[in-house]
Design an enzyme around this catalytic site. Structure first.
Site, PDB file in Angstrom:
ATOM      1  CB  SER A 107       6.411   2.583   6.575  1.00  0.00           C
ATOM      2  OG  SER A 107       5.868   1.574   8.010  1.00  0.00           O
ATOM      3  CG  ASN A 109      -1.445   1.203   1.724  1.00  0.00           C
ATOM      4  OD1 ASN A 109      -1.639   2.105   0.614  1.00  0.00           O
ATOM      5  ND2 ASN A 109      -2.611   0.949   2.464  1.00  0.00           N
ATOM      6  CG  LEU A 110       2.528   2.075  -3.580  1.00  0.00           C
ATOM      7  CD1 LEU A 110       2.986   3.088  -4.599  1.00  0.00           C
ATOM      8  CD2 LEU A 110       3.339   1.490  -3.120  1.00  0.00           C
ATOM      9  CE  LYS A 111      -0.422   2.542   5.094  1.00  0.00           C
ATOM     10  NZ  LYS A 111      -0.262   1.891   6.804  1.00  0.00           N
ATOM     11  N   GLY A 144       3.472  -3.433  10.097  1.00  0.00           N
ATOM     12  CA  GLY A 144       5.028  -3.903  11.022  1.00  0.00           C
ATOM     13  C   GLY A 144       5.461  -4.231  10.103  1.00  0.00           C
ATOM     14  CD  GLU A 171      -3.112  -3.507   7.478  1.00  0.00           C
ATOM     15  OE1 GLU A 171      -2.231  -3.925   6.851  1.00  0.00           O
ATOM     16  OE2 GLU A 171      -3.869  -2.387   7.164  1.00  0.00           O
ATOM     17  CB  ILE A 196      -0.856   0.541  11.255  1.00  0.00           C
ATOM     18  CG1 ILE A 196      -2.252  -0.731  10.486  1.00  0.00           C
ATOM     19  CG2 ILE A 196      -0.757   1.363   9.683  1.00  0.00           C
ATOM     20  CD1 ILE A 196      -3.290  -0.610  10.384  1.00  0.00           C
ATOM     21  CG  HIS A 253      -6.250   0.577   5.179  1.00  0.00           C
ATOM     22  ND1 HIS A 253      -5.569   1.526   6.347  1.00  0.00           N
ATOM     23  CD2 HIS A 253      -4.833   0.256   4.635  1.00  0.00           C
ATOM     24  CE1 HIS A 253      -4.727   1.444   6.749  1.00  0.00           C
ATOM     25  NE2 HIS A 253      -3.976   0.173   5.690  1.00  0.00           N
TER      26      HIS A 253
END
Ligand SMILES: O=C(CO)COP(=O)(O)O
EC number: 5.3.1.1
Length: 222
Positions: free
Chosen positions: A203, A9-11, A181, A141, A146, A93
């Protein structure tokens, strides 16, 4: 072992926009080809078409709205996501929560448009509720992990196990992903050993100096 599904997920990270998104997608394509793993990305909406056009990896939207074409402003039309080349979509999400009714309507819209649906959940009870809506995937999640750098696989394997059991009890056809994570091949291996079919992460890949090296590590123990 069946190859896991790794969904990045590039958010709205600046490290996941524009040329950075291209760099991550190209790395995902290379590592997927080398390893046999399925590696997808969920870029910003504005990047869906460039990503699906340039790369042979699954591209997912980060969200859809349960609307049909017509007079709506500022919404994400599921048909638009489909025509931009998305293979599927995240729904609910933790950073884009919906009501249960909206989640159900989004899963329905995704099914109608042949988009794969990934409903994100925060605990085993919501995982069971999500499974009842018959999405393709439930992604558990824990919100507190997160973006923390602390892996759900190591810090809270119990929530993965309980969610897998909860989903199987409701609908064994629904596949389970986990995230929060996730950063290494060991995290992926633990998640898969606990009964998931892969991971949803952000991330550790998006903010990495060398995303390709992190992706290679993620698939190293499969
Ligand atoms: O929210 C996530 C993926 O959708 C997880 O984010 P991190 O991998 O940064 O913890």
């Amino acid at each position: 072992m069946v190859s896991p599904f790794i969904l990045v997920n590039l958010k709205t990270y600046k490290e996941g926009m524009g040329s950075n998104a291209h760099r991550i997608a190209a790395a995902a394509e290379t590592v997927a080809r080398e390893s046999g793993a399925v590696i997808g990305i969920a870029p910003a909406f504005t990047e869906l078409h460039p990503m699906s056009h340039h790369y042979a990896i699954p591209v997912f939207a980060q969200h859809i709205d349960a609307i049909t074409p017509g007079a709506h402003t500022g919404h994400i039309l599921p048909e638009a996501v489909r025509s931009a080349g998305a293979r599927g979509t995240l729904i609910n999400h933790s950073e884009r929560r919906l009501t249960l009714a909206d989640i159900g309507a989004c899963v329905e819209a995704a099914r109608r448009l042949h988009l794969e649906s990934v409903v994100c959940t925060n605990n085993d009870a919501t995982s069971a509720a999500a499974a009842a809506l018959k999405p393709d995937y439930v992604a558990i999640e824990p919100p507190e992990l997160i973006g923390s750098g602390v892996s759900v696989s190591k810090a809270d394997p119990g929530i993965i196990e309980r969610s897998v059991n909860a989903v199987r009890a409701v609908n064994p056809d629904v596949k389970v992903l986990t995230g929060a994570g996730i950063q290494s091949g060991e995290c992926v291996r633990i998640a898969v050993d606990l009964g998931t079919c892969g991971v949803l992460l952000a991330s550790s890949v998006v903010k990495a100096e060398n995303p390709e090296a992190v992706l290679r590590d993620l698939v190293s123990l499969i």
